[in-house]
Design a protein around this motif. Structure first.
Motif, PDB file in Angstrom:
ATOM      1  N   GLU A   1     -50.051  53.467 -45.984  1.00 45.45           N
ATOM      2  CA  GLU A   1     -48.761  54.036 -45.593  1.00 45.45           C
ATOM      3  C   GLU A   1     -48.060  53.230 -44.500  1.00 45.45           C
ATOM      4  O   GLU A   1     -46.844  53.134 -44.472  1.00 45.45           O
ATOM      5  N   THR A   2     -48.824  52.632 -43.596  1.00 44.37           N
ATOM      6  CA  THR A   2     -48.176  51.956 -42.465  1.00 44.37           C
ATOM      7  C   THR A   2     -47.339  50.761 -42.901  1.00 44.37           C
ATOM      8  O   THR A   2     -46.383  50.391 -42.238  1.00 44.37           O
ATOM      9  N   THR A   3     -47.683  50.177 -44.052  1.00 42.50           N
ATOM     10  CA  THR A   3     -46.940  48.988 -44.479  1.00 42.50           C
ATOM     11  C   THR A   3     -45.489  49.300 -44.766  1.00 42.50           C
ATOM     12  O   THR A   3     -44.649  48.419 -44.783  1.00 42.50           O
ATOM     13  N   ALA A   4     -45.206  50.566 -45.042  1.00 43.25           N
ATOM     14  CA  ALA A   4     -43.838  50.900 -45.435  1.00 43.25           C
ATOM     15  C   ALA A   4     -42.892  51.025 -44.258  1.00 43.25           C
ATOM     16  O   ALA A   4     -41.711  51.267 -44.435  1.00 43.25           O
ATOM     17  N   SER A   5     -43.414  50.855 -43.061  1.00 40.42           N
ATOM     18  CA  SER A   5     -42.547  51.057 -41.902  1.00 40.42           C
ATOM     19  C   SER A   5     -41.537  49.927 -41.739  1.00 40.42           C
ATOM     20  O   SER A   5     -40.477  50.098 -41.156  1.00 40.42           O
ATOM     21  N   ALA A   6     -41.839  48.735 -42.294  1.00 42.03           N
ATOM     22  CA  ALA A   6     -40.878  47.628 -42.209  1.00 42.03           C
ATOM     23  C   ALA A   6     -39.650  47.961 -43.051  1.00 42.03           C
ATOM     24  O   ALA A   6     -39.762  48.619 -44.072  1.00 42.03           O
ATOM     25  N   THR A   7     -38.476  47.507 -42.635  1.00 44.32           N
ATOM     26  CA  THR A   7     -37.270  47.813 -43.405  1.00 44.32           C
ATOM     27  C   THR A   7     -37.233  46.925 -44.638  1.00 44.32           C
ATOM     28  O   THR A   7     -37.897  45.890 -44.714  1.00 44.32           O
ATOM     29  N   TRP A   8     -36.434  47.352 -45.599  1.00 44.31           N
ATOM     30  CA  TRP A   8     -36.318  46.611 -46.852  1.00 44.31           C
ATOM     31  C   TRP A   8     -35.802  45.195 -46.594  1.00 44.31           C
ATOM     32  O   TRP A   8     -36.314  44.229 -47.156  1.00 44.31           O
ATOM     33  N   ASP A   9     -34.816  45.075 -45.721  1.00 46.77           N
ATOM     34  CA  ASP A   9     -34.267  43.745 -45.440  1.00 46.77           C
ATOM     35  C   ASP A   9     -35.325  42.824 -44.852  1.00 46.77           C
ATOM     36  O   ASP A   9     -35.391  41.639 -45.188  1.00 46.77           O
ATOM     37  N   ASP A  10     -36.188  43.386 -43.958  1.00 41.96           N
ATOM     38  CA  ASP A  10     -37.279  42.584 -43.407  1.00 41.96           C
ATOM     39  C   ASP A  10     -38.184  42.080 -44.526  1.00 41.96           C
ATOM     40  O   ASP A  10     -38.585  40.913 -44.562  1.00 41.96           O
ATOM     41  N   LEU A  11     -38.480  42.990 -45.450  1.00 42.75           N
ATOM     42  CA  LEU A  11     -39.365  42.626 -46.560  1.00 42.75           C
ATOM     43  C   LEU A  11     -38.736  41.531 -47.404  1.00 42.75           C
ATOM     44  O   LEU A  11     -39.402  40.579 -47.821  1.00 42.75           O
ATOM     45  N   VAL A  12     -37.432  41.637 -47.657  1.00 46.33           N
ATOM     46  CA  VAL A  12     -36.757  40.637 -48.503  1.00 46.33           C
ATOM     47  C   VAL A  12     -36.780  39.279 -47.815  1.00 46.33           C
ATOM     48  O   VAL A  12     -37.090  38.261 -48.448  1.00 46.33           O
ATOM     49  N   SER A  13     -36.486  39.252 -46.509  1.00 46.91           N
ATOM     50  CA  SER A  13     -36.470  37.929 -45.863  1.00 46.91           C
ATOM     51  C   SER A  13     -37.883  37.352 -45.781  1.00 46.91           C
ATOM     52  O   SER A  13     -38.062  36.145 -45.954  1.00 46.91           O
ATOM     53  N   ALA A  14     -38.863  38.216 -45.606  1.00 47.48           N
ATOM     54  CA  ALA A  14     -40.242  37.722 -45.616  1.00 47.48           C
ATOM     55  C   ALA A  14     -40.579  37.133 -46.981  1.00 47.48           C
ATOM     56  O   ALA A  14     -41.194  36.066 -47.089  1.00 47.48           O
ATOM     57  N   ALA A  15     -40.131  37.831 -48.038  1.00 54.33           N
ATOM     58  CA  ALA A  15     -40.428  37.364 -49.398  1.00 54.33           C
ATOM     59  C   ALA A  15     -39.705  36.062 -49.696  1.00 54.33           C
ATOM     60  O   ALA A  15     -40.226  35.186 -50.380  1.00 54.33           O
TER      61      ALA A  15
END
Lengths: 460, 600
Positions: free
Chosen positions: B4-18
C-alpha cells in the motif's frame, strides 16, 4: 409470412443491415427486376439474384432466426442480397409469392434444424451432469483435452513471465526511449505472446504501440497500460490463489476463452431471464473477422449484457437484433468478477418492438457504475450505461464534446476518438440543445455514445 | 500482493520516474523485498491507474448551446423518412465507373423529393439534418431546397459546426429579419450585420416595401465595397420596376465597370427607361428597311423565290456602329470584344440586345414581329441581328418576339442558328466582313434541314466569321408559357429527334406534359429501332427518368422486353436498351412510390 403470421416492416429489415452502404445496396436490389425467382414458405424466404457473374446468387433467409445464407462472396452480414430480398418481401403483400422451396433451400433449412437439435441435446446433456452419457472413449478424449489445457496454461505462464521481463527492462531504461522504437518492438513482443497462446496479452501489447504514439501525454497513457499488463501478468502467474470469479476474469483477459455451450451448461453459470431491450448493435472489422456487439438491458433487473459474436468468411454472424426490440429470453453470463458478456439461451418469445428510451441516470451515476465495475475487474476500459437527460455540447477548437447533465454543472467528456464520427452531429441535431437519453460506454477515456432516442432508437 | 505504501507517490511522479528509467534514478517507490525497482514502479503505477480510473469525477460543463428554435412543421410519415435516409446515404457512394444497370439513380431523385416534401410542409427528421447539410454543402444546386426543408434547426446546427457555415450565408430564413415596420432594427442590422444578413435583409425588405429597400441601399451606397455593390445591385433583379430607374441610372456612373454593366443590363430589361430610349436611338441608326427595286441587287434572286409577294422586295440593311463612344460605354456597352469577334459586330449586338423590342414594329412599317423576323437581311447580318433579338427577347421576357424568333419547331435547326420562318428566306450567316464570301454562301434556301445545316457549316469555315451563332434556344424557350414551351419542344423532337433536345428538355416543367413525354419516348423507341446504343442518349434518358410523368410507366413496360437482335443493329444494343428502359420504368415507379409515401 413468418410463423407469427406477420410480415416484417421495412424498418425492421433495414435495421438488420450492418452499415449504411448495405442498407443502400439492399434497397437498390429490392426490385423484382433483380430477382428472376423468389419464393416463401413458412418462415423461409428465398430468391435467385442476378449478380455480375453468370450464375445467380442463391439467397435464403429464415425469418424465425433470423438467419441468412447467400452464395455471394460478401463478408457483410446480412449481405445486400438478403436485405434486398427481405425488403421486397416486407414491402408489399404478395411481392414474394408462396412456393415450393428448391433443393438448395431445403438443404440449408434442414442443416439448421439438425444443428439446433444437436445444440439442444448438448445443452440437455450438460445440464444432466458432465459426461454422464460418456463411455470410455469420451473419458479418454476428456483426458487429452485436460492435458492440452494444462500445457497451454504453462505456455501462457511462460509468455507472461517473458512479458514481465520486457516490461521491467523498459521501465529500467525508461519510457523516453519507447516512443522512438515505434511499433516494431511491440509487434514483435505481441507475436511472442501469440506464440505463447495468449491472444489477450498479445492484443494489449499491440495497443502499447498506439499508446506510445498517442500524442501529448503519451508517457502517462503508456505507463498506465504497461502497469495494467503487469497487473494481468502477475494475476495470471498467481491465478490459483485468486477468488474464483476474479480468476475467471483473469483467464478471459489473458485469452483463455470459454465455449458458449460450456457457459450455457456450466453448473455455476448465472442465467437471467428478463425482457432484454436491445440498446445497440455495432459491427467492427477485426482483422479477418467481423465482430458484432449487441448491448442489452434487462427491463426487470436493470442488468446490462453484451452479446459478442464473430463472423468470418465461412462463418456468418448468426445473430442480428435491431435496436429497440425487446427479447424475452434467458441470458447466461460468462464467468467473471464483473459479468457482462452473455450467451443467448432459451428464447421465450419473439422479439417485439419497445418504444421510447430505457431509464438511466446522470453523469455521476455513470462514472460510479464504471468505478464500481472496476473494483471487480481492474482491466475494464468502459462500462455500458444509459444517461438520462443530458445535453450534448459540441467540441470546439480541439476540445472534446461533452454530455452535460441537464440539471447541475457536471459533464462527461466524449471519448476524443469519437470526435470525427458523424453520429455526434446527429445526436446534437436530435437534442437541439434540449436534454436527451444516450446509451453508450462510459470509461476512462470518456464516453462513447452508441444510441439515442427520438423517441425511436437512433444509432450514433 | 501490492504494498500500500507505494501508492503514496503522485501519478506525475510515477510518470517522470518511468520516463527516466529506474536505472538512472533513485527508486521513487520501494516494493516488497523480492521486487526489482522496475517491478515496484509498475506495481505502484497499476494501483494508481486503477484508483484514478475508479475515482473519475465529471468535468465542469462548458456553456450549453442555446436551445434550437422550435419547428412546428409536422414530422414525415415513416416511409418517407426512411426514403430520405436512403436518398441521402446514396449521395456519397455512387458506384463510379460502373455501368448503371437497371437500378434507379437515387442521387438524382433527391431534388424532387425535397421539393415535394417542402410543398407538403413537413419538418426534416432531426437525425438526418447533418446529412442534409452535407448534401447542401456538396451540391449548390440543392442548397436552397435542402436548407429550406432542413429548417431552423439546421441553421442552429450550422452555427455550431464551421463546416456548415455556408448555410448561414444568404438563403437563410427571413423569419428573423426585421420588417419595414421596425425601421430602427432594419437600420441597425443594415449597418452592423454580416454581409449575408444584409443581403437577406435587403431582399426581404424589397419584397415588402420596394421603396424602403431602395432607400436603405442608396443611403450607404457610396461607402460599400465594389463587390458588395455588385451583389446588392444584383439582388434588385427580383421585383425590378420603373421606380428603380433613377437609382440604376445613377449607378451607370459607378466607379466599378461590373456595377455599371449590371446597372445597364437591369435598365434595359425595363422598357421605357431613358437608357432603353438611348439604346433604341442607337439601334435604330444601325438598321434600315430598304426596298430593292433593282434586279441587279445581290439579293434579288433569293428574294424573288419567296411566295410572299410584297415582302420579298424589302430588305433590312445593317450598318454596324463605327465607334463606341463614352456615352455608349456609360450605358453598359463593353468596348473590347471577346476574342475572335469583330469590334463593330460586337457593339452592334450589344445595342440591339438592349433596345426595346417593341420599337421595331413602329420603325418597320407596323410589321408584326413574325414579319420582321421573316425579312431578308443584307450582307450576312441575319444571324447577328436575330441572335441579338433573341437575347433581347430573353431579357425583356417578350413572348410574341420569342414566338417569332423560335418559328415553327419543325423548321428550327439548333446549333446552326439558321431556321426558316418562310420556306425560302435568304440564308446568310455571319456578318459580312468579306462580301465575296457572303455572296458565295448566300444562295441556299432552307428548304430542308440538311441544306441549311450545310450552309451554316460552309460559312462557319469562312474567314472573319466568328462562331456561326450564339443563339441559346433553351433560354429563349424559358420565355414561353410552360404548356406552349412543352408543346414546342415536343414538336421539335418529333421533327429532329433527341440529339439536340437535351438542354431544351431541361427547361421544360416537371413532370413533362403528356405530349412531350410521348414525343421523348417515341424518339427513344425510334433510336432503339435504328440500332444505336442507349448511352448515346444517356443525358436524355437521365432527364426522362427524373421528369417523365410516373403515370407513363405502364405504357413503357413493353419497351423493357429484350427483342431479337436486328441484323443491322449494334451488337448487344437491344440488351442495353432493355436495361435502360427497365431503369426508366423502375425510376418512374420509384418516383410514384416516393410521392405516395409523402402523402399525409
Amino acid at each position: 409470412m413468418n410463423p407469427q403470421g406477420e410480415r416484417w416492416t421495412s424498418d425492421h429489415v433495414l435495421a438488420l443491415a450492418p452499415d449504411a452502404p448495405s442498407r443502400k445496396a439492399g434497397s437498390r436490389l429490392a426490385t423484382p427486376g433483380s430477382w428472376p425467382e423468389t419464393g416463401t414458405r413458412g418462415s423461409a424466404v428465398w430468391g435467385l439474384c442476378k449478380g455480375s457473374g453468370s450464375k445467380p446468387y442463391q439467397t435464403v433467409v429464415d425469418t424465425a432466426g433470423p438467419a441468412f445464407k447467400c452464395s455471394c462472396p460478401s463478408r457483410k452480414f446480412p449481405c445486400k442480397h438478403a436485405l434486398g430480398l427481405l425488403l421486397m418481401w416486407a414491402g408489399e403483400e404478395g411481392a414474394v409469392g408462396e412456393g415450393e422451396p428448391p433443393a438448395w433451400v431445403t438443404e440449408w433449412l434442414g442443416a439448421r434444424q439438425q444443428r439446433a437439435e444437436k445444440n439442444a441435446a448438448r445443452a440437455d446433456n450438460g445440464r444432466a451432469g458432465d459426461g454422464g452419457s460418456g463411455g470410455p472413449s469420451s473419458a479418454a478424449n476428456q483426458d487429452a483435452a485436460r492435458r492440452r489445457a494444462a500445457l497451454r496454461v504453462l505456455r501462457i505462464a511462460a509468455g507472461a513471465t517473458e512479458l514481465e521481463q520486457r516490461l521491467e527492462d523498459l521501465l529500467r531504461s525508461g519510457l523516453a526511449s519507447a516512443d522512438r522504437t515505434g511499433y516494431g518492438t511491440w509487434d514483435e513482443t505481441a507475436a511472442r505472446m501469440v506464440d505463447s497462446q495468449a491472444p489477450g496479452l498479445a492484443a494489449r501489447v499491440r495497443e502499447l504501440g498506439s499508446a506510445a504514439a498517442s500524442g501529448p501525454d503519451w508517457p502517462s497513457r503508456l505507463l498506465a497500460e504497461c502497469s495494467l499488463i503487469h497487473l494481468l501478468d502477475q494475476a495470471f502467474l498467481g491465478v490459483e490463489r485468486l477468488p474464483h470469479a476474479l480468476a475467471a476474469t483473469v483467464r478471459t483477459r489473458v485469452g483463455l476463452t470459454t465455449d458458449a455451450a460450456d457457459v450455457l451448461a456450466g453448473a455455476d453459470t448465472t442465467s437471467v431471464r428478463d425482457r432484454w431491450l436491445v440498446l445497440a448493435q455495432q459491427d467492427a472489422e477485426e482483422g479477418m473477422l467481423t465482430s458484432r456487439r449487441i448491448w442489452l438491458r434487462g427491463e426487470r433487473t436493470g442488468r446490462m449484457a453484451l452479446h459478442l459474436s464473430f463472423g468470418g468468411r465461412d462463418r456468418p454472424l448468426d445473430l442480428s437484433l435491431p435496436r429497440g426490440l425487446a427479447l424475452d429470453a434467458d441470458l447466461a453470463y460468462y464467468p467473471g468478477a464483473s459479468p457482462l458478456r452473455v450467451v443467448l439461451g432459451t428464447r421465450h418469445a419473439d422479439p417485439a418492438p419497445v418504444s421510447g428510451p430505457p431509464p438511466g441516470g446522470g453523469t455521476d451515476a455513470a462514472l460510479a457504475a464504471y468505478g464500481h465495475a472496476l473494483r471487480d475487474d481492474p482491466w475494464l476500459d468502459a462500462w455500458p450505461v444509459v444517461l438520462t437527460d443530458v445535453v450534448p455540447i459540441p467540441g470546439r477548437d480541439g476540445e472534446p464534446w461533452q454530455l452535460a447533465d441537464a440539471d447541475g454543472e457536471s459533464a462527461l467528456p466524449v471519448d476524443p476518438r469519437c470526435t470525427e464520427r458523424a453520429g455526434l452531429w446527429g445526436l446534437a441535431a436530435i437534442s437541439g440543445g434540449e436534454p436527451v437519453t444516450v446509451f453508450g460506454e462510459c470509461g476512462h477515456r470518456g464516453f462513447v455514445p452508441l444510441t439515442t432516442w427520438d423517441p425511436e432508437p437512433v444509432a450514433l | 500482493m501490492i504494498d500500500e505504501t507505494t501508492a503514496s507517490a503522485t501519478w506525475d511522479d510515477l510518470v517522470s520516474a518511468a520516463l527516466l528509467g529506474t536505472e538512472r534514478r533513485t527508486p521513487l517507490v520501494t516494493g516488497r523485498a523480492d521486487r526489482s525497482a522496475a517491478g515496484a514502479l509498475l506495481d505502484a503505477a497499476a494501483v494508481s491507474t486503477v484508483r484514478r480510473r475508479a475515482a473519475l469525477r465529471p468535468a465542469p460543463a462548458r456553456e450549453r448551446p442555446v436551445p434550437a428554435p422550435s419547428d412546428p412543421r409536422p414530422p414525415l410519415p415513416p416511409a418517407a423518412r426512411r426514403r430520405l435516409g436512403l436518398l441521402l446515404a446514396d449521395r456519397n457512394g455512387t458506384s463510379g465507373g460502373h455501368r448503371r444497370g437497371t437500378a434507379p439513380d437515387l442521387t438524382e431523385l433527391l431534388p424532387q423529393w425535397l421539393t415535394a416534401a417542402t410543398e407538403y410542409g413537413y419538418r426534416a427528421p432531426e437525425a438526418l439534418l447533418p446529412a442534409l447539410l452535407d448534401a447542401a454543402r456538396a451540391r449548390t444546386d440543392l442548397r436552397a431546397a435542402a436548407l429550406g426543408f432542413a429548417g431552423p434547426r439546421a441553421l442552429w446546427l450550422a452555427r455550431l459546426n464551421d463546416e456548415w457555415k455556408f448555410a448561414l450565408r444568404g438563403v437563410g430564413s427571413t423569419a428573423a429579419l426585421p420588417g419595414p415596420d421596425d425601421p430602427e432594427a432594419v437600420r441597425a442590422l443594415w449597418e452592423e450585420g454580416l454581409f449575408a444578413e444584409r443581403v437577406s435583409l435587403l431582399a426581404s425588405l424589397r419584397r415588402r416595401d420596394p421603396a424602403a429597400g431602395r432607400a436603405l441601399l442608396a443611403g450607404t451606397w457610396s461607402t460599400e465595397r465594389a463587390e458588395d455593390r455588385l451583389m446588392f445591385l444584383d439582388s434588385l433583379r427580383e421585383g425590378l420596376t420603373v421606380a428603380d430607374e433613377p437609382f440604376l441610372e445613377q449607378a451607370l456612373s459607378d466607379r466599378s465597370r461590373n456595377v455599371r454593366g449590371t446597372a445597364a443590363e437591369l435598365l434595359s430589361a425595363l422598357p421605357g427607361t431613358a437608357l432603353a430610349g438611348r439604346m433604341a436611338d442607337r439601334a435604330r441608326a444601325c438598321v434600315e428597311l430598304v426596298r430593292i427595286e433593282d434586279g441587279a441587287s445581290t439579293f434579288a434572286d433569293a428574294g424573288h423565290t419567296s411566295g410572299k409577294a410584297g415582302e420579298d422586295a424589302w430588305t433590312l440593311v445593317v450598318e454596324a456602329p463605327h465607334e463606341c463612344d463614352a456615352a455608349m460605354q456609360r450605358d453598359g456597352v463593353v468596348l473590347r470584344p471577346p476574342t475572335g469577334r469583330g469590334r463593330r459586330a460586337w457593339w452592334l449586338s450589344q445595342l440591339l440586345e438592349a433596345a426595346p423590342l417593341d420599337c421595331w414594329s413602329r420603325w418597320l412599317g407596323g410589321r408584326e414581329p413574325a414579319a420582321i423576323v421573316a425579312l431578308p437581311v443584307a450582307d450576312g447580318w441575319r444571324t447577328e441581328l436575330h441572335d441579338a433579338w433573341c437575347r433581347a427577347a430573353v431579357r425583356q421576357r417578350d413572348v410574341i418576339w420569342t414566338r417569332a424568333l423560335l418559328g415553327a419547331p419543325g423548321a428550327a435547326q439548333p446549333g446552326t442558328g439558321t431556321y426558316g420562318t418562310g420556306p425560302a428566306a435568304p440564308q446568310t450567316v455571319g456578318p459580312a466582313a468579306n462580301p465575296a464570301t457572303t455572296t458565295a454562301t448566300t444562295a441556299t434556301g432552307s428548304t430542308t434541314g440538311t441544306a441549311s445545316a450545310s450552309g451554316a457549316s460552309a460559312s462557319g469555315a469562312a474567314p472573319d466569321n466568328p462562331a456561326g451563332s450564339s443563339r441559346d434556344l433553351a433560354r429563349l424557350l424559358t420565355v414561353l408559357p410552360e404548356d406552349e414551351r412543352a408543346r414546342w419542344v415536343a414538336d421539335f423532337i418529333a421533327a429532329h429527334g433527341l440529339s439536340d433536345a437535351f438542354r431544351m428538355l431541361g427547361v421544360c416543367a416537371v413532370p413533362w406534359s403528356e405530349p412531350l413525354g410521348r414525343a421523348v419516348v417515341d424518339a427513344l423507341d425510334i433510336a432503339r429501332d435504328a440500332g444505336s446504343y442507349p448511352w448515346s442518349f444517356s443525358g436524355v434518358m437521365g432527364l426522362a427518368e427524373r421528369c417523365l410523368d410516373p403515370a407513363a410507366a405502364d405504357r413503357l413496360d413493353m419497351l423493357t422486353a429484350t427483342p431479337d437482335e436486328p441484323a443491322d443493329g449494334s451488337p448487344g444494343a437491344v440488351g442495353y436498351w432493355s436495361e435502360a428502359f427497365q431503369r426508366l420504368v423502375g425510376t418512374l415507379r420509384l418516383r410514384a412510390t416516393m410521392r405516395a409515401e409523402l402523402a399525409p
